[in-house]
Design a protein around this motif. Structure first.
Motif, mmCIF file in Angstrom:
data_model
loop_
_atom_site.group_PDB
_atom_site.id
_atom_site.type_symbol
_atom_site.label_atom_id
_atom_site.label_comp_id
_atom_site.label_asym_id
_atom_site.label_seq_id
_atom_site.Cartn_x
_atom_site.Cartn_y
_atom_site.Cartn_z
ATOM 1 N N UNK A 140 -4.852 1.708 -3.092
ATOM 2 C CA UNK A 140 -5.487 1.137 -1.909
ATOM 3 C C UNK A 140 -5.020 -0.301 -1.683
ATOM 4 N N UNK A 141 -4.641 -0.606 -0.447
ATOM 5 C CA UNK A 141 -4.275 -1.986 -0.122
ATOM 6 C C UNK A 141 -5.538 -2.834 -0.029
ATOM 7 N N UNK A 142 -5.488 -4.024 -0.565
ATOM 8 C CA UNK A 142 -6.666 -4.882 -0.598
ATOM 9 C C UNK A 142 -6.937 -5.531 0.753
ATOM 10 N N UNK A 143 -5.879 -5.768 1.527
ATOM 11 C CA UNK A 143 -6.021 -6.409 2.840
ATOM 12 C C UNK A 143 -5.071 -5.744 3.836
ATOM 13 N N UNK A 144 -5.334 -5.964 5.111
ATOM 14 C CA UNK A 144 -4.424 -5.466 6.136
ATOM 15 C C UNK A 144 -3.076 -6.179 6.057
ATOM 16 N N UNK A 145 -3.087 -7.438 5.650
ATOM 17 C CA UNK A 145 -1.833 -8.179 5.493
ATOM 18 C C UNK A 145 -0.950 -7.512 4.445
ATOM 19 N N UNK A 146 -1.543 -7.079 3.350
ATOM 20 C CA UNK A 146 -0.786 -6.387 2.311
ATOM 21 C C UNK A 146 -0.166 -5.104 2.867
ATOM 22 N N UNK A 147 -0.925 -4.400 3.714
ATOM 23 C CA UNK A 147 -0.415 -3.180 4.332
ATOM 24 C C UNK A 147 0.755 -3.506 5.261
ATOM 25 N N UNK A 148 0.627 -4.577 6.027
ATOM 26 C CA UNK A 148 1.717 -4.992 6.923
ATOM 27 C C UNK A 148 2.961 -5.361 6.128
ATOM 28 N N UNK A 149 2.784 -5.947 4.956
ATOM 29 C CA UNK A 149 3.927 -6.288 4.101
ATOM 30 C C UNK A 149 4.620 -5.026 3.596
ATOM 31 N N UNK A 150 3.828 -3.995 3.291
ATOM 32 C CA UNK A 150 4.413 -2.721 2.861
ATOM 33 C C UNK A 150 5.227 -2.093 3.986
ATOM 34 N N UNK A 151 4.671 -2.093 5.194
ATOM 35 C CA UNK A 151 5.415 -1.562 6.340
ATOM 36 C C UNK A 151 6.722 -2.335 6.535
ATOM 37 N N UNK A 152 6.641 -3.648 6.417
ATOM 38 C CA UNK A 152 7.823 -4.488 6.629
ATOM 39 C C UNK A 152 8.880 -4.251 5.566
ATOM 40 N N UNK A 153 8.455 -3.973 4.352
ATOM 41 C CA UNK A 153 9.383 -3.738 3.252
ATOM 42 C C UNK A 153 10.068 -2.378 3.371
ATOM 43 N N UNK A 154 9.373 -1.412 3.948
ATOM 44 C CA UNK A 154 9.902 -0.046 4.029
ATOM 45 C C UNK A 154 11.072 0.048 5.007
ATOM 46 N N UNK A 155 11.956 0.982 4.715
ATOM 47 C CA UNK A 155 13.042 1.298 5.647
ATOM 48 C C UNK A 155 12.599 2.352 6.649
ATOM 49 N N UNK A 156 11.640 3.171 6.251
ATOM 50 C CA UNK A 156 11.090 4.185 7.149
ATOM 51 C C UNK A 156 9.700 4.576 6.655
ATOM 52 N N UNK A 157 8.812 4.878 7.598
ATOM 53 C CA UNK A 157 7.476 5.376 7.276
ATOM 54 C C UNK A 157 7.426 6.856 7.616
ATOM 55 N N UNK A 158 6.824 7.643 6.723
ATOM 56 C CA UNK A 158 6.802 9.098 6.896
ATOM 57 C C UNK A 158 5.372 9.585 7.165
ATOM 58 N N UNK A 159 5.235 10.513 8.123
ATOM 59 C CA UNK A 159 3.957 11.127 8.483
ATOM 60 C C UNK A 159 4.062 12.625 8.201
#
Length: 230
Positions: free
Chosen positions: A116-135
């Protein structure tokens, strides 16, 4: 009176479904996307996360879900993430799972369970680090990971699940038939390379996504409807 009723739908897919209802038929729902906080969900620095997972040149695939499950009939399609990991195991790829609940035990070596991400900022950092997000969900009315990822400048691929493909920016996403792992794997590969080798293709993505998915745009859309009623 019907003239005094406005039905809103978070996606075109939901609108189309509502139009099939004998109760809502004729009310012509209006699409208003769910809004994201554009001050948070925009490209972010991710050095700390990159160091945490000891990433250097690896491609990063991100999977964000409320609950990580691997049952055959699981609604969020967690089992397909493990199948994707198997298909990509000989490539320089790491899959990161960000989930509120679930288990990170017994995962393949190319899969990291972030939890679980502790903050929305942490989640945004994960998105930014990723090359692609999968659904990989069976069905979604909207899918916040789609809008959040795009606002952070990261393309999205996944299975056709109703809402996601109807709200995603077509030039920065790709959706395949549900359960088709070969096609999903191919899509992941294409978009990973785009982000690394053709970053100019994605240069305008965050700005375009924020203009559509921001909470300010959502508020404007609702205010327009209230003005019409008044």
């Amino acid at each position: 009176k019907k003239d005094n009723i406005i039905i809103t739908a978070v996606s075109k897919w939901v609108k189309d479904r509502a139009n099939q209802s004998p109760i809502l038929n004729g009310l012509n729902p209006i699409v208003v996307h769910n809004g994201v906080d554009e001050n948070i969900f925009s490209p972010k620095s991710f050095t700390e996360l990159s160091n945490k997972y000891k990433l250097s040149s690896e491609f990063v695939v991100l999977y964000v879900t409320a609950y990580f499950e691997t049952e055959i009939n699981g609604h969020k399609g967690g089992k397909y993430i493990l199948e994707l990991a198997e298909l990509l195991k000989r490539q320089n790829v790491k899959i990161i799972i960000a989930a509120n609940y679930g288990s990170g035990t017994g995962l393949p070596s190319n899969v990291f369970y972030h939890g679980r991400t502790k903050t929305q900022l942490e989640l945004a950092q994960l998105y930014s680090m990723a090359d692609v997000t999968v659904i990989t969900s069976v069905k979604e009315t909207f899918s916040m990971p789609v809008s959040e990822s795009l606002c952070c400048g990261t393309p999205v691929v996944g299975f056709k699940a109703g809402g996601p493909e109807s709200i995603a920016l077509k030039n920065y996403s790709e959706f395949v038939e549900y359960g088709n792992m070969d096609k999903l794997s191919e899509s992941v590969g294409r978009w990973m390379k785009v982000k690394r080798e053709e970053p100019e293709v994605l240069s305008e993505l965050p700005q375009k996504a924020i203009s559509i998915y921001s909470k300010q745009q959502m508020s404007n859309n609702y205010m327009d409807m209230y003005d019409k009623l008044i």
